[in-house]
Design a protein around this motif. Structure first.
Motif, PDB file in Angstrom:
ATOM      1  N   TRP A  58      17.044 -25.402 -20.641  1.00 39.89           N
ATOM      2  CA  TRP A  58      18.458 -25.512 -21.002  1.00 39.89           C
ATOM      3  C   TRP A  58      18.942 -26.930 -20.756  1.00 39.89           C
ATOM      4  O   TRP A  58      18.490 -27.579 -19.816  1.00 39.89           O
ATOM      5  N   ASP A  59      19.877 -27.376 -21.579  1.00 39.05           N
ATOM      6  CA  ASP A  59      20.366 -28.743 -21.420  1.00 39.05           C
ATOM      7  C   ASP A  59      21.265 -28.906 -20.198  1.00 39.05           C
ATOM      8  O   ASP A  59      21.532 -30.032 -19.775  1.00 39.05           O
ATOM      9  N   SER A  60      21.707 -27.785 -19.609  1.00 40.47           N
ATOM     10  CA  SER A  60      22.564 -27.849 -18.417  1.00 40.47           C
ATOM     11  C   SER A  60      22.676 -26.471 -17.773  1.00 40.47           C
ATOM     12  O   SER A  60      22.372 -25.446 -18.400  1.00 40.47           O
ATOM     13  N   LYS A  61      23.135 -26.454 -16.532  1.00 44.33           N
ATOM     14  CA  LYS A  61      23.413 -25.188 -15.848  1.00 44.33           C
ATOM     15  C   LYS A  61      24.508 -24.428 -16.590  1.00 44.33           C
ATOM     16  O   LYS A  61      24.466 -23.203 -16.684  1.00 44.33           O
ATOM     17  N   LYS A  62      25.478 -25.157 -17.109  1.00 43.17           N
ATOM     18  CA  LYS A  62      26.597 -24.538 -17.832  1.00 43.17           C
ATOM     19  C   LYS A  62      26.096 -23.760 -19.058  1.00 43.17           C
ATOM     20  O   LYS A  62      26.521 -22.634 -19.295  1.00 43.17           O
ATOM     21  N   SER A  63      25.197 -24.354 -19.823  1.00 44.58           N
ATOM     22  CA  SER A  63      24.643 -23.666 -21.002  1.00 44.58           C
ATOM     23  C   SER A  63      23.892 -22.407 -20.605  1.00 44.58           C
ATOM     24  O   SER A  63      24.006 -21.367 -21.257  1.00 44.58           O
ATOM     25  N   GLU A  64      23.113 -22.497 -19.523  1.00 44.99           N
ATOM     26  CA  GLU A  64      22.363 -21.325 -19.066  1.00 44.99           C
ATOM     27  C   GLU A  64      23.309 -20.234 -18.577  1.00 44.99           C
ATOM     28  O   GLU A  64      23.092 -19.052 -18.827  1.00 44.99           O
ATOM     29  N   ARG A  65      24.384 -20.599 -17.914  1.00 45.44           N
ATOM     30  CA  ARG A  65      25.367 -19.600 -17.454  1.00 45.44           C
ATOM     31  C   ARG A  65      26.024 -18.900 -18.642  1.00 45.44           C
ATOM     32  O   ARG A  65      26.246 -17.690 -18.614  1.00 45.44           O
ATOM     33  N   LYS A  66      26.328 -19.659 -19.699  1.00 46.29           N
ATOM     34  CA  LYS A  66      26.934 -19.078 -20.908  1.00 46.29           C
ATOM     35  C   LYS A  66      25.971 -18.092 -21.576  1.00 46.29           C
ATOM     36  O   LYS A  66      26.397 -17.111 -22.188  1.00 46.29           O
TER      37      LYS A  66
END
Length: 98
Positions: A58-66
């Motif tokens: 994932w490009d970021s933790k935020k993307s993975e959380r979404k």
């Protein structure tokens, strides 16, 4: 940007391997369409019967959380639940330089 690597070990009940493979394959294809998903692979263990590993980037933790709010993921988890031998083991990693 801090890339996140996620690995999930999934063990299906005996006799449910093909069904688990089909669900996980569909999950990977749908996940790769999500914004922020750089890669989503499904691997089958050559040593443990009925065991898979998802390798997600994932490009970021935020993307993975979404990702956890996506209807396709919720549906896949619902389908997998009755055929799993145990709870999936999920681990998250980042580069040591981040």
């Amino acid at each position: 940007m801090s890339i996140l690597y996620v690995m999930a070990k999934v063990k299906s009940k005996l006799g449910e391997t093909q069904k688990a493979k089909n669900i996980l394959t569909r999950l990977a294809a749908n996940s790769e369409k999500e914004s922020g998903c750089l890669s989503y692979q499904i691997l089958y263990s050559s040593e443990e019967t009925d065991t898979f590993m998802t390798l997600e980037v994932w490009d970021s933790k935020k993307s993975e959380r979404k990702h956890w709010d996506e209807p396709h993921l919720k549906e896949s988890l619902k389908e997998l639940e009755p055929i799993l031998a145990k709870e999936p083991r999920i681990e998250k990693y980042q580069h040591t330089s981040d």
